[in-house]
Design an enzyme around this catalytic site. Structure first.
Site, PDB file in Angstrom:
ATOM      1  N   GLY A  15       5.737 -43.459  15.055  1.00 20.91           N
ATOM      2  CA  GLY A  15       4.312 -43.751  15.238  1.00 20.91           C
ATOM      3  C   GLY A  15       4.017 -45.206  14.916  1.00 20.91           C
ATOM      4  N   ASN A  81       6.248 -41.829   9.659  1.00 22.29           N
ATOM      5  CA  ASN A  81       4.813 -42.102   9.586  1.00 22.29           C
ATOM      6  C   ASN A  81       3.992 -41.181  10.487  1.00 22.29           C
ATOM      7  OD1 ASN A  81       2.318 -43.957   9.380  1.00 22.29           O
ATOM      8  ND2 ASN A  81       2.813 -44.022  11.563  1.00 22.29           N
ATOM      9  N   SER A 135      -0.450 -38.122   2.354  1.00 21.83           N
ATOM     10  CA  SER A 135      -1.890 -38.405   2.257  1.00 21.83           C
ATOM     11  C   SER A 135      -2.351 -37.912   0.900  1.00 21.83           C
ATOM     12  CB  SER A 135      -2.642 -37.640   3.352  1.00 21.83           C
ATOM     13  OG  SER A 135      -4.020 -37.585   3.062  1.00 21.83           O
ATOM     14  N   TYR A 149      -4.036 -29.416   7.369  1.00 23.76           N
ATOM     15  CA  TYR A 149      -3.448 -30.763   7.240  1.00 23.76           C
ATOM     16  C   TYR A 149      -3.019 -31.001   5.794  1.00 23.76           C
ATOM     17  CZ  TYR A 149      -3.598 -35.947   6.919  1.00 23.76           C
ATOM     18  OH  TYR A 149      -3.314 -37.272   6.684  1.00 23.76           O
ATOM     19  N   ALA A 150      -3.908 -30.687   4.854  1.00 17.10           N
ATOM     20  CA  ALA A 150      -3.622 -30.912   3.432  1.00 17.10           C
ATOM     21  C   ALA A 150      -2.426 -30.087   2.976  1.00 17.10           C
ATOM     22  CB  ALA A 150      -4.859 -30.574   2.596  1.00 17.10           C
ATOM     23  N   LYS A 153       0.760 -31.664   4.245  1.00 18.80           N
ATOM     24  CA  LYS A 153       1.133 -32.867   3.488  1.00 18.80           C
ATOM     25  C   LYS A 153       1.627 -32.495   2.081  1.00 18.80           C
ATOM     26  CE  LYS A 153       0.117 -36.341   6.384  1.00 18.80           C
ATOM     27  NZ  LYS A 153       1.156 -37.163   7.014  1.00 18.80           N
TER      28      LYS A 153
HETATM   29  N1  LIG Z   1      -5.705 -43.324   8.590  1.00 19.18           N
HETATM   30  C1  LIG Z   1      -5.923 -42.713   7.455  1.00 19.18           C
HETATM   31  O1  LIG Z   1      -7.033 -42.778   6.887  1.00 19.18           O
HETATM   32  C2  LIG Z   1      -4.825 -41.938   6.775  1.00 19.18           C
HETATM   33  C3  LIG Z   1      -5.045 -41.466   5.470  1.00 19.18           C
HETATM   34  C4  LIG Z   1      -4.038 -40.755   4.831  1.00 19.18           C
HETATM   35  C5  LIG Z   1      -2.837 -40.537   5.463  1.00 19.18           C
HETATM   36  N2  LIG Z   1      -2.647 -41.001   6.738  1.00 19.18           N
HETATM   37  C6  LIG Z   1      -1.348 -40.714   7.367  1.00 19.18           C
HETATM   38  O2  LIG Z   1      -0.792 -41.927   7.832  1.00 19.18           O
HETATM   39  C7  LIG Z   1      -0.015 -41.678   9.014  1.00 19.18           C
HETATM   40  C8  LIG Z   1      -0.490 -42.601  10.132  1.00 19.18           C
HETATM   41  O3  LIG Z   1      -1.868 -42.384  10.358  1.00 19.18           O
HETATM   42  P1  LIG Z   1      -2.727 -43.372  11.289  1.00 19.18           P
HETATM   43  O4  LIG Z   1      -4.151 -43.070  11.013  1.00 19.18           O
HETATM   44  O5  LIG Z   1      -2.214 -44.749  11.168  1.00 19.18           O
HETATM   45  O6  LIG Z   1      -2.349 -42.769  12.732  1.00 19.18           O
HETATM   46  P2  LIG Z   1      -2.747 -43.302  14.185  1.00 19.18           P
HETATM   47  O7  LIG Z   1      -3.443 -44.607  14.122  1.00 19.18           O
HETATM   48  O8  LIG Z   1      -3.419 -42.152  14.866  1.00 19.18           O
HETATM   49  O9  LIG Z   1      -1.325 -43.541  14.871  1.00 19.18           O
HETATM   50  C9  LIG Z   1      -0.459 -42.459  15.048  1.00 19.18           C
HETATM   51  C10 LIG Z   1       0.849 -42.962  15.647  1.00 19.18           C
HETATM   52  O10 LIG Z   1       1.738 -41.858  15.807  1.00 19.18           O
HETATM   53  C11 LIG Z   1       2.052 -41.667  17.194  1.00 19.18           C
HETATM   54  N3  LIG Z   1       2.152 -40.226  17.404  1.00 19.18           N
HETATM   55  C12 LIG Z   1       1.188 -39.298  17.254  1.00 19.18           C
HETATM   56  N4  LIG Z   1       1.670 -38.071  17.541  1.00 19.18           N
HETATM   57  C13 LIG Z   1       2.987 -38.237  17.839  1.00 19.18           C
HETATM   58  C14 LIG Z   1       4.030 -37.358  18.222  1.00 19.18           C
HETATM   59  N5  LIG Z   1       3.843 -36.037  18.357  1.00 19.18           N
HETATM   60  N6  LIG Z   1       5.266 -37.873  18.452  1.00 19.18           N
HETATM   61  C15 LIG Z   1       5.490 -39.205  18.340  1.00 19.18           C
HETATM   62  N7  LIG Z   1       4.537 -40.084  18.001  1.00 19.18           N
HETATM   63  C16 LIG Z   1       3.302 -39.607  17.755  1.00 19.18           C
HETATM   64  C17 LIG Z   1       0.915 -42.357  17.948  1.00 19.18           C
HETATM   65  O11 LIG Z   1       1.264 -42.817  19.244  1.00 19.18           O
HETATM   66  P3  LIG Z   1       1.127 -41.838  20.531  1.00 19.18           P
HETATM   67  O12 LIG Z   1      -0.234 -41.231  20.468  1.00 19.18           O
HETATM   68  O13 LIG Z   1       1.338 -42.744  21.710  1.00 19.18           O
HETATM   69  O14 LIG Z   1       2.217 -40.822  20.404  1.00 19.18           O
HETATM   70  C18 LIG Z   1       0.676 -43.562  17.026  1.00 19.18           C
HETATM   71  O15 LIG Z   1       1.659 -44.544  17.233  1.00 19.18           O
HETATM   72  C19 LIG Z   1      -0.161 -40.187   9.327  1.00 19.18           C
HETATM   73  O16 LIG Z   1       0.929 -39.484   8.800  1.00 19.18           O
HETATM   74  C20 LIG Z   1      -1.443 -39.809   8.592  1.00 19.18           C
HETATM   75  O17 LIG Z   1      -1.476 -38.442   8.235  1.00 19.18           O
HETATM   76  C21 LIG Z   1      -3.606 -41.694   7.406  1.00 19.18           C
END
Ligand SMILES: NC(=O)c1ccc[n+]([C@@H]2O[C@H](COP(=O)([O-])OP(=O)(O)OC[C@H]3O[C@@H](n4cnc5c(N)ncnc54)[C@H](OP(=O)(O)O)[C@@H]3O)[C@@H](O)[C@H]2O)c1
Length: 258
Positions: A15, A81, A135, A149-150, A153
């Site tokens: 990701g 990620n 998370s 989701y929680a 994780k």
């Molecule tokens: N943002 C927050 O506030 C937050 C808070 C706590 C934890 N997190 C965690 O941090 C991580 C990243 O979050 P983010 O918000 O940065 O995500 P994001 O901006 O939505 O980006 C997700 C990335 O993963 C790829 N992806 C999604 N589903 C996929 C799949 N099935 N196979 C391969 N690639 C996939 C997406 O590209 P494609 O769609 O092209 O596949 C993209 O590159 C996650 O694990 C999330 O749970 C985020």
């Protein structure tokens, strides 16, 4: 941190085309690593090696590992990620088997599967670092917002700890990073949607959501680059004695110790 401390390291960031993953990929490349990123969709542009793969599909993960082995001879750093909140709020009665499986596949099984496939090579070379991006929800579920989701994780945290213990004497370190609300495009879209449905501004939306857990003491979301800097430290030689631990990066949000 030492400049270019990841020179000659090969890093795979799942990701790695958007949000936190992209920030991590850029940060590790800046530190000298050769960075490979995966996602389902090829981005319009990326400074890194891109391989398309849906990580919830076992065949695509196997093909990804094969391509990496053939092109790069393996990896030294794996950043699991991929993940996210994909199921509706509303508590236990709104969540079907399909929802539970979907959340577990994306946030837990995808990492377990990829780890299993890259680990023989890391164990053979007697070195490697695996980071699981979890998370703060894994430590504090909000029943009406993110139950499945929680839980996925929380399971990832537990798996990460067990794997770290298993591999501690094999030269492979395993760590967990647990971000709080982070200002990615996906997060901003989610907040906008929530705010529109609640008839409030996105700023009020994040305050309202975070108020359920006591708010963000620092008064703002994390920037993806801040999470990336923590990950950089954890995969660097400076963190050689760290394994099996979980690092929350949340502006003080989690109201618990540990
Ligand atoms: N943002 C927050 O506030 C937050 C808070 C706590 C934890 N997190 C965690 O941090 C991580 C990243 O979050 P983010 O918000 O940065 O995500 P994001 O901006 O939505 O980006 C997700 C990335 O993963 C790829 N992806 C999604 N589903 C996929 C799949 N099935 N196979 C391969 N690639 C996939 C997406 O590209 P494609 O769609 O092209 O596949 C993209 O590159 C996650 O694990 C999330 O749970 C985020």
């Amino acid at each position: 941190m030492e400049l270019k401390d990841l020179k000659e390291k090969r890093a795979l960031v799942t990701g790695g085309t958007k949000g936190i993953g992209k920030a991590i990929a850029d940060e590790l490349a800046e530190a000298g690593a050769t960075v490979i990123v995966t996602a389902r969709t090829k981005p319009e542009q990326t400074a890194h090696h891109f391989i398309a793969a849906d990580l919830t599909n076992a065949n695509e993960v196997a093909a990804l590992a094969k391509e990496i082995a053939n092109t790069f001879g393996g990896i030294d750093i794996l950043i699991n990620n991929v993940g996210g909140l994909t199921t509706p709020g509303g508590g236990h009665s709104t969540l079907t088997d399909v929802h539970w499986n979907q959340e577990l596949d994306l946030n837990l099984i995808s990492a377990i599967r990829l780890d299993r496939i890259v680990l023989p090579q890391m164990i053979k070379q007697k070195s490697g670092v695996i980071i699981h991006i979890s998370s703060i929800a894994g430590k504090q579920a909000l029943w009406n917002l993110n139950m499945a989701y929680a839980v996925s994780k929380a399971a990832l945290n537990s798996y990460s700890k067990a794997l770290a213990t298993e591999l501690a004497d094999k030269g492979v370190r395993v760590l967990t990073v647990a971000p709080g609300a982070t200002r990615t495009e996906t997060m901003v879209k989610f907040l906008n949607g929530y705010a529109i449905s609640a008839g409030i501004t996105p700023e009020e939306g994040i305050k309202q959501l975070m108020a359920q857990t006591g708010g963000i003491p620092m008064g703002r979301m994390a920037e993806p680059e801040e999470v990336a800097q923590l990950v950089h430290f954890l995969v660097s030689p400076s963190a050689a004695y760290l394994t099996g631990t979980i690092y929350a990066i949340d502006g003080g949000s989690l109201p618990v110790v540990g």
